[in-house]
Design a protein around this motif. Structure first.
Motif, PDB file in Angstrom:
ATOM      1  N   GLY A  15     -15.771 -23.829  26.019  1.00 59.75           N
ATOM      2  CA  GLY A  15     -15.597 -23.847  27.467  1.00 59.75           C
ATOM      3  C   GLY A  15     -14.220 -24.333  27.864  1.00 59.75           C
ATOM      4  O   GLY A  15     -13.575 -23.770  28.755  1.00 59.75           O
ATOM      5  N   ALA A  16     -13.733 -25.374  27.200  1.00 62.66           N
ATOM      6  CA  ALA A  16     -12.397 -25.893  27.501  1.00 62.66           C
ATOM      7  C   ALA A  16     -11.330 -24.864  27.155  1.00 62.66           C
ATOM      8  O   ALA A  16     -10.388 -24.651  27.939  1.00 62.66           O
ATOM      9  CB  ALA A  16     -12.154 -27.187  26.735  1.00 62.66           C
ATOM     10  N   SER A  17     -11.455 -24.199  26.003  1.00 64.09           N
ATOM     11  CA  SER A  17     -10.457 -23.195  25.635  1.00 64.09           C
ATOM     12  C   SER A  17     -10.481 -22.013  26.594  1.00 64.09           C
ATOM     13  O   SER A  17      -9.430 -21.441  26.906  1.00 64.09           O
ATOM     14  CB  SER A  17     -10.656 -22.731  24.193  1.00 64.09           C
ATOM     15  N   MET A  18     -11.659 -21.660  27.115  1.00 60.05           N
ATOM     16  CA  MET A  18     -11.741 -20.585  28.104  1.00 60.05           C
ATOM     17  C   MET A  18     -10.951 -20.958  29.354  1.00 60.05           C
ATOM     18  O   MET A  18     -10.153 -20.161  29.862  1.00 60.05           O
ATOM     19  CB  MET A  18     -13.200 -20.316  28.474  1.00 60.05           C
ATOM     20  N   TRP A  19     -11.152 -22.178  29.870  1.00 64.20           N
ATOM     21  CA  TRP A  19     -10.446 -22.601  31.080  1.00 64.20           C
ATOM     22  C   TRP A  19      -8.953 -22.731  30.836  1.00 64.20           C
ATOM     23  O   TRP A  19      -8.142 -22.389  31.717  1.00 64.20           O
ATOM     24  CB  TRP A  19     -11.034 -23.897  31.622  1.00 64.20           C
ATOM     25  N   PHE A  20      -8.528 -23.228  29.651  1.00 61.77           N
ATOM     26  CA  PHE A  20      -7.099 -23.290  29.349  1.00 61.77           C
ATOM     27  C   PHE A  20      -6.490 -21.894  29.357  1.00 61.77           C
ATOM     28  O   PHE A  20      -5.396 -21.687  29.880  1.00 61.77           O
ATOM     29  CB  PHE A  20      -6.843 -23.972  28.009  1.00 61.77           C
ATOM     30  N   PHE A  21      -7.198 -20.920  28.794  1.00 63.38           N
ATOM     31  CA  PHE A  21      -6.704 -19.552  28.782  1.00 63.38           C
ATOM     32  C   PHE A  21      -6.627 -18.987  30.197  1.00 63.38           C
ATOM     33  O   PHE A  21      -5.649 -18.331  30.562  1.00 63.38           O
ATOM     34  CB  PHE A  21      -7.599 -18.671  27.905  1.00 63.38           C
ATOM     35  N   ILE A  22      -7.651 -19.236  31.012  1.00 68.50           N
ATOM     36  CA  ILE A  22      -7.645 -18.746  32.394  1.00 68.50           C
ATOM     37  C   ILE A  22      -6.476 -19.342  33.166  1.00 68.50           C
ATOM     38  O   ILE A  22      -5.767 -18.632  33.896  1.00 68.50           O
ATOM     39  CB  ILE A  22      -8.988 -19.045  33.085  1.00 68.50           C
ATOM     40  N   PHE A  23      -6.247 -20.646  33.043  1.00 64.54           N
ATOM     41  CA  PHE A  23      -5.137 -21.276  33.748  1.00 64.54           C
ATOM     42  C   PHE A  23      -3.787 -20.794  33.222  1.00 64.54           C
ATOM     43  O   PHE A  23      -2.837 -20.627  34.000  1.00 64.54           O
ATOM     44  CB  PHE A  23      -5.231 -22.799  33.663  1.00 64.54           C
ATOM     45  N   TYR A  24      -3.691 -20.552  31.925  1.00 61.11           N
ATOM     46  CA  TYR A  24      -2.450 -20.019  31.360  1.00 61.11           C
ATOM     47  C   TYR A  24      -2.150 -18.641  31.931  1.00 61.11           C
ATOM     48  O   TYR A  24      -1.036 -18.352  32.354  1.00 61.11           O
ATOM     49  CB  TYR A  24      -2.562 -19.962  29.829  1.00 61.11           C
ATOM     50  N   ARG A  25      -3.159 -17.767  31.953  1.00 57.87           N
ATOM     51  CA  ARG A  25      -2.948 -16.424  32.490  1.00 57.87           C
ATOM     52  C   ARG A  25      -2.684 -16.468  33.996  1.00 57.87           C
ATOM     53  O   ARG A  25      -1.904 -15.671  34.514  1.00 57.87           O
ATOM     54  CB  ARG A  25      -4.154 -15.524  32.203  1.00 57.87           C
ATOM     55  N   ALA A  26      -3.326 -17.383  34.708  1.00 59.64           N
ATOM     56  CA  ALA A  26      -3.069 -17.513  36.140  1.00 59.64           C
ATOM     57  C   ALA A  26      -1.623 -17.937  36.375  1.00 59.64           C
ATOM     58  O   ALA A  26      -0.980 -17.476  37.325  1.00 59.64           O
ATOM     59  CB  ALA A  26      -4.028 -18.514  36.759  1.00 59.64           C
ATOM     60  N   ARG A  27      -1.098 -18.788  35.515  1.00 64.16           N
ATOM     61  CA  ARG A  27       0.296 -19.210  35.662  1.00 64.16           C
ATOM     62  C   ARG A  27       1.230 -18.036  35.385  1.00 64.16           C
ATOM     63  O   ARG A  27       2.256 -17.882  36.034  1.00 64.16           O
ATOM     64  CB  ARG A  27       0.591 -20.351  34.698  1.00 64.16           C
ATOM     65  N   GLN A  28       0.879 -17.195  34.422  1.00 67.08           N
ATOM     66  CA  GLN A  28       1.723 -16.056  34.080  1.00 67.08           C
ATOM     67  C   GLN A  28       1.614 -14.909  35.082  1.00 67.08           C
ATOM     68  O   GLN A  28       2.618 -14.329  35.471  1.00 67.08           O
ATOM     69  CB  GLN A  28       1.342 -15.524  32.684  1.00 67.08           C
ATOM     70  N   ASP A  29       0.400 -14.563  35.507  1.00 74.75           N
ATOM     71  CA  ASP A  29       0.164 -13.359  36.304  1.00 74.75           C
ATOM     72  C   ASP A  29      -0.528 -13.620  37.637  1.00 74.75           C
ATOM     73  O   ASP A  29      -0.963 -12.673  38.289  1.00 74.75           O
ATOM     74  CB  ASP A  29      -0.705 -12.371  35.520  1.00 74.75           C
ATOM     75  N   GLY A  30      -0.664 -14.871  38.035  1.00 71.42           N
ATOM     76  CA  GLY A  30      -1.434 -15.190  39.226  1.00 71.42           C
ATOM     77  C   GLY A  30      -0.926 -14.534  40.489  1.00 71.42           C
ATOM     78  O   GLY A  30      -1.708 -14.015  41.300  1.00 71.42           O
ATOM     79  N   ALA A  31       0.391 -14.507  40.705  1.00 72.48           N
ATOM     80  CA  ALA A  31       0.947 -13.903  41.919  1.00 72.48           C
ATOM     81  C   ALA A  31       0.668 -12.407  41.958  1.00 72.48           C
ATOM     82  O   ALA A  31       0.405 -11.849  43.027  1.00 72.48           O
ATOM     83  CB  ALA A  31       2.442 -14.168  41.993  1.00 72.48           C
ATOM     84  N   ARG A  32       0.699 -11.764  40.819  1.00 70.58           N
ATOM     85  CA  ARG A  32       0.415 -10.324  40.780  1.00 70.58           C
ATOM     86  C   ARG A  32      -1.063 -10.054  41.033  1.00 70.58           C
ATOM     87  O   ARG A  32      -1.418  -9.111  41.726  1.00 70.58           O
ATOM     88  CB  ARG A  32       0.842  -9.751  39.438  1.00 70.58           C
ATOM     89  N   VAL A  33      -1.933 -10.868  40.461  1.00 71.20           N
ATOM     90  CA  VAL A  33      -3.372 -10.668  40.636  1.00 71.20           C
ATOM     91  C   VAL A  33      -3.772 -10.879  42.090  1.00 71.20           C
ATOM     92  O   VAL A  33      -4.587 -10.139  42.639  1.00 71.20           O
ATOM     93  CB  VAL A  33      -4.165 -11.614  39.707  1.00 71.20           C
ATOM     94  N   LEU A  34      -3.157 -11.877  42.727  1.00 70.96           N
ATOM     95  CA  LEU A  34      -3.479 -12.170  44.120  1.00 70.96           C
ATOM     96  C   LEU A  34      -2.762 -11.248  45.093  1.00 70.96           C
ATOM     97  O   LEU A  34      -3.009 -11.319  46.296  1.00 70.96           O
ATOM     98  CB  LEU A  34      -3.136 -13.629  44.438  1.00 70.96           C
ATOM     99  N   GLY A  35      -1.889 -10.377  44.609  1.00 70.71           N
ATOM    100  CA  GLY A  35      -1.202  -9.418  45.466  1.00 70.71           C
ATOM    101  C   GLY A  35       0.032  -9.972  46.146  1.00 70.71           C
ATOM    102  O   GLY A  35       0.547  -9.363  47.072  1.00 70.71           O
ATOM    103  N   TRP A  36       0.524 -11.117  45.711  1.00 68.00           N
ATOM    104  CA  TRP A  36       1.724 -11.702  46.312  1.00 68.00           C
ATOM    105  C   TRP A  36       2.990 -11.055  45.790  1.00 68.00           C
ATOM    106  O   TRP A  36       4.032 -11.128  46.417  1.00 68.00           O
ATOM    107  CB  TRP A  36       1.770 -13.206  46.057  1.00 68.00           C
ATOM    108  N   ARG A  37       2.933 -10.459  44.602  1.00 67.41           N
ATOM    109  CA  ARG A  37       4.062  -9.738  44.012  1.00 67.41           C
ATOM    110  C   ARG A  37       3.544  -8.450  43.410  1.00 67.41           C
ATOM    111  O   ARG A  37       2.406  -8.367  42.964  1.00 67.41           O
ATOM    112  CB  ARG A  37       4.718 -10.562  42.901  1.00 67.41           C
TER     113      ARG A  37
END
Length: 72
Positions: free
Chosen positions: A31-53
């Motif tokens: 569970g911890a590794s899943m959340w670390f991966f999610i936060f890592y990907r959000a840091r890398q691609d979060g603006a694109r996923v949310l439509g900001w870029r």
């Protein structure tokens, strides 16, 4: 743990066995590794996923574009 049910609790006649200590730690580690991966990907691609870029903004490539023009 959630619910606070003891080992003597039954659910409509179903008596589940408590998980072993290994499985509890394994579940927490996964569970911890899943959340670390999610936060890592959000840091890398979060603006694109949310439509900001847009996905193509900020991409400089390696000088080889599809049309053979290189950098503009």
């Amino acid at each position: 743990m959630a619910g606070g049910h003891g080992p003597g609790t039954s659910y409509a006649g179903f008596h589940p066995h408590p998980p072993s200590r290994f499985h509890v730690y394994l579940a927490k580690a996964l569970g911890a590794s899943m959340w670390f991966f999610i936060f890592y990907r959000a840091r890398q691609d979060g603006a694109r996923v949310l439509g900001w870029r847009h996905a193509w903004e900020g991409h400089h490539g390696d000088g080889h574009d599809e049309h053979g023009g290189g950098h503009h």
